[in-house]
Design a protein around this motif. Structure first.
Motif, PDB file in Angstrom:
ATOM      1  N   ASN A  33       4.323   2.799  12.117  1.00  0.00           N
ATOM      2  CA  ASN A  33       2.949   3.235  12.392  1.00  0.00           C
ATOM      3  C   ASN A  33       2.898   4.589  13.103  1.00  0.00           C
TER       4      ASN A  33
ATOM      5  N   GLU B  73      -2.928  -0.023   4.945  1.00  0.00           N
ATOM      6  CA  GLU B  73      -1.695  -0.410   4.267  1.00  0.00           C
ATOM      7  C   GLU B  73      -1.818  -1.833   3.732  1.00  0.00           C
ATOM      8  N   ARG B  74      -0.904  -2.174   2.821  1.00  0.00           N
ATOM      9  CA  ARG B  74      -0.815  -3.572   2.367  1.00  0.00           C
ATOM     10  C   ARG B  74       0.621  -3.900   2.023  1.00  0.00           C
ATOM     11  N   HIS B  75       0.910  -5.200   2.009  1.00  0.00           N
ATOM     12  CA  HIS B  75       2.273  -5.687   1.790  1.00  0.00           C
ATOM     13  C   HIS B  75       2.267  -6.577   0.553  1.00  0.00           C
ATOM     14  N   TRP B 123      -5.453  -5.155   1.978  1.00  0.00           N
ATOM     15  CA  TRP B 123      -5.502  -3.890   2.729  1.00  0.00           C
ATOM     16  C   TRP B 123      -5.888  -4.155   4.187  1.00  0.00           C
ATOM     17  N   LEU B 148       5.723  -2.178   1.395  1.00  0.00           N
ATOM     18  CA  LEU B 148       4.683  -1.433   2.114  1.00  0.00           C
ATOM     19  C   LEU B 148       4.034  -0.432   1.183  1.00  0.00           C
ATOM     20  N   GLU B 149       2.728  -0.512   1.061  1.00  0.00           N
ATOM     21  CA  GLU B 149       1.960   0.488   0.337  1.00  0.00           C
ATOM     22  C   GLU B 149       0.939   1.068   1.311  1.00  0.00           C
ATOM     23  N   GLU B 150       0.863   2.372   1.382  1.00  0.00           N
ATOM     24  CA  GLU B 150      -0.066   3.021   2.302  1.00  0.00           C
ATOM     25  C   GLU B 150      -1.127   3.784   1.505  1.00  0.00           C
ATOM     26  N   TYR B 151      -2.338   3.863   2.080  1.00  0.00           N
ATOM     27  CA  TYR B 151      -3.382   4.698   1.481  1.00  0.00           C
ATOM     28  C   TYR B 151      -4.018   5.548   2.574  1.00  0.00           C
ATOM     29  N   TRP B 152      -3.954   6.841   2.398  1.00  0.00           N
ATOM     30  CA  TRP B 152      -4.541   7.767   3.377  1.00  0.00           C
ATOM     31  C   TRP B 152      -5.909   8.209   2.871  1.00  0.00           C
TER      32      TRP B 152
END
Lengths: 161, 161
Positions: A33, B73-75, B123, B148-152
């Motif tokens: 993070n 983020e999501r897993h 998410w 781990l997937e992230e979205y900015w």
């Protein structure tokens, strides 16, 4: 007749034969993070004969010291972790096995902000918070079948500071 | 440009699409330990594609409000439960999926002595305690592989009281 058992601070060496201390380590395994969180990874040996891990809550009546230990129990089918949803220490009582009954017990007081995990089939006392509210998350086996063995002492133990 | 999101109290109906609230129910499932403990049973849907459940600790820096939400983020491989080892509320941010990115988020504040479980692939914002120390037990998937997937966001959200 009652034998006294003095409470020790919980430490990993003396607790290792019975379970895991779930506490921050001296160094985290991973910083996540964007530097805002330290992950201390996989701190408990979860072990279930069947069924699966689940999360329950236990709401237990706080006890006072000295505490009369009349009974211990064990769960042959799975480990059981206790995670306090509060900042208070709690009392942890464990014993080695002596031919199907508990050997003389040991008593520990946890540090704040930490939990413990009893390994599968380890003799332990019931949940004994020392402050209210005694609310804990419990990670244990969710499944069918008898998973509780109790042993009642002929002579109780007295757990003291 | 920044859109505001107002924090709601956490309740099971509005959180149900995203996960489980791990809190005492109005009635316990079972009274154990000779009446001294109430068991509220199996409160979270743990769901792992592979690997197994484990218990880790997260030690997160407390945040202040208003909070700038820049990323979610999501897993994809597993659920993730957060259990505060303290008595403070914390901030929980979730979003439905909108074609591979988060829909407009929702923000909740937990009640004391309770945790939450994010369902697999939901998410969510990173762990955001609102008081020190930000120590949580985390029950999530222990296993290999990217989880781990992230979205900015192009435009951050502002989370407010």
């Amino acid at each position: 007749m009652s034998a006294n058992i003095k409470i020790q601070p919980l430490n990993a060496d003396s607790f290792a034969p019975f379970g895991d201390i779930i506490a921050l380590k001296s160094a985290a395994d991973k910083i996540i993070n964007e530097g805002m969180c330290a992950r201390h990874h996989n701190l408990a040996q979860l072990n279930f004969a069947d069924g699966q891990a689940g999360i329950s809550l236990f709401d237990a009546t706080p006890r006072t010291l000295p505490y009369a230990l009349t009974m211990m129990e064990r769960h042959p089918l799975g480990s059981q972790a206790f995670l306090p949803l509060h900042e208070h220490s709690f009392l942890v009582i464990v014993a080695a096995d002596d031919n199907g009954k508990p050997a003389p017990p040991k008593a520990f007081r946890t540090a704040p902000h930490s939990g413990i995990n009893f390994h599968r089939n380890i003799w332990h006392g019931v949940l004994t918070p020392l402050a209210a509210p005694g609310i804990f998350a419990v990670v244990d086996r969710i499944g069918a079948g008898a998973n509780l063995e109790e042993y009642w002492f002929d002579n109780e133990y007295t757990i003291t500071e």
